[in-house]
Write a protein that holds these residues in place. Structure first.
Motif, mmCIF file in Angstrom:
data_model
loop_
_atom_site.group_PDB
_atom_site.id
_atom_site.type_symbol
_atom_site.label_atom_id
_atom_site.label_comp_id
_atom_site.label_asym_id
_atom_site.label_seq_id
_atom_site.Cartn_x
_atom_site.Cartn_y
_atom_site.Cartn_z
ATOM 1 N N UNK A 23 0.708 -1.363 -0.060
ATOM 2 C CA UNK A 23 -0.049 0.032 0.038
ATOM 3 C C UNK A 23 0.758 1.295 -0.092
ATOM 4 N N UNK A 24 2.014 1.287 0.925
ATOM 5 C CA UNK A 24 2.807 2.268 0.880
ATOM 6 C C UNK A 24 3.425 2.643 -0.521
ATOM 7 N N UNK A 25 4.017 1.543 -1.168
ATOM 8 C CA UNK A 25 4.722 1.678 -2.708
ATOM 9 C C UNK A 25 3.637 2.371 -3.639
ATOM 10 N N UNK A 26 2.497 1.779 -3.460
ATOM 11 C CA UNK A 26 1.277 2.310 -4.343
ATOM 12 C C UNK A 26 0.938 3.712 -4.029
ATOM 13 N N UNK A 27 1.149 4.351 -2.835
ATOM 14 C CA UNK A 27 0.908 5.574 -2.506
ATOM 15 C C UNK A 27 2.035 6.433 -3.137
ATOM 16 N N UNK A 28 3.011 5.998 -2.852
ATOM 17 C CA UNK A 28 4.333 6.624 -3.381
ATOM 18 C C UNK A 28 4.215 6.825 -4.765
ATOM 19 N N UNK A 29 3.908 5.928 -5.580
ATOM 20 C CA UNK A 29 3.742 5.745 -7.050
ATOM 21 C C UNK A 29 2.598 6.794 -7.231
ATOM 22 N N UNK A 30 1.523 7.095 -6.497
ATOM 23 C CA UNK A 30 0.535 7.826 -6.972
ATOM 24 C C UNK A 30 1.054 9.331 -6.696
ATOM 25 N N UNK A 31 1.619 9.538 -5.629
ATOM 26 C CA UNK A 31 2.458 10.892 -5.313
ATOM 27 C C UNK A 31 3.195 11.337 -6.297
ATOM 28 N N UNK A 32 4.145 10.536 -6.823
ATOM 29 C CA UNK A 32 5.160 10.801 -7.766
ATOM 30 C C UNK A 32 4.256 11.084 -9.155
ATOM 31 N N UNK A 33 3.167 10.319 -9.494
ATOM 32 C CA UNK A 33 2.585 10.627 -10.778
ATOM 33 C C UNK A 33 1.735 12.220 -10.607
ATOM 34 N N UNK A 34 1.096 12.098 -9.482
ATOM 35 C CA UNK A 34 0.469 13.624 -9.127
ATOM 36 C C UNK A 34 1.652 14.637 -9.086
ATOM 37 N N UNK A 35 2.653 14.674 -8.643
ATOM 38 C CA UNK A 35 3.718 15.458 -8.493
ATOM 39 C C UNK A 35 4.220 15.847 -10.052
ATOM 40 N N UNK A 36 4.352 14.877 -11.125
ATOM 41 C CA UNK A 36 4.817 15.076 -12.279
ATOM 42 C C UNK A 36 3.530 15.898 -12.873
ATOM 43 N N UNK A 37 2.401 15.569 -12.758
ATOM 44 C CA UNK A 37 1.273 16.303 -13.542
ATOM 45 C C UNK A 37 1.033 18.022 -12.679
ATOM 46 N N UNK A 38 1.467 18.027 -11.551
ATOM 47 C CA UNK A 38 1.432 19.421 -11.152
ATOM 48 C C UNK A 38 2.700 20.091 -11.709
ATOM 49 N N UNK A 39 3.806 19.320 -11.953
ATOM 50 C CA UNK A 39 4.870 20.318 -12.594
ATOM 51 C C UNK A 39 4.515 20.556 -13.784
ATOM 52 N N UNK A 40 3.983 19.508 -14.595
ATOM 53 C CA UNK A 40 3.481 19.873 -15.958
ATOM 54 C C UNK A 40 2.478 20.990 -16.146
ATOM 55 N N UNK A 41 1.433 21.037 -15.062
ATOM 56 C CA UNK A 41 0.640 21.924 -15.042
ATOM 57 C C UNK A 41 0.895 23.381 -14.858
ATOM 58 N N UNK A 42 1.948 23.393 -13.906
ATOM 59 C CA UNK A 42 2.772 24.772 -13.647
ATOM 60 C C UNK A 42 3.563 24.918 -14.862
ATOM 61 N N UNK A 43 4.370 24.225 -15.660
ATOM 62 C CA UNK A 43 4.992 24.752 -16.858
ATOM 63 C C UNK A 43 3.992 25.193 -18.011
#
Length: 73
Positions: free
Chosen positions: A36-56
């Motif tokens: 579960x922790x690894x799945x959450x880390x993966x989801x956080x990484x994906x969300x972080x990438x999406x936020x980074x792309x949106x800010x760009x």
């Protein structure tokens, strides 16, 4: 005297069996939480990438819709 020792031995074996079962159950829970922790880390990484792309996109002159359009438009 022998029956006392025998009863104690049976009690110890019973406690040991209970401890083994408990340890196995706890181990299963730890493994499930690790997944579960690894799945959450993966989801956080994906969300972080999406936020980074949106800010760009918001910092640049192009909108998200313009980025999705093929270049011939």
């Amino acid at each position: 005297m022998v029956s006392d020792v025998s009863a104690q031995l049976i009690e110890l074996q019973s406690q040991f069996a209970f401890q083994e079962d408990l340890l196995a159950a706890l181990n299963e829970r730890v493994v499930a939480q690790d997944r579960e922790l690894q799945a959450m880390r993966s989801a956080i990484a994906q969300l972080s990438d999406q936020i980074r792309q949106q800010s760009m996109v918001s910092e640049g002159s192009t909108s998200a819709a313009e980025l999705d359009r093929p270049p011939h438009y």
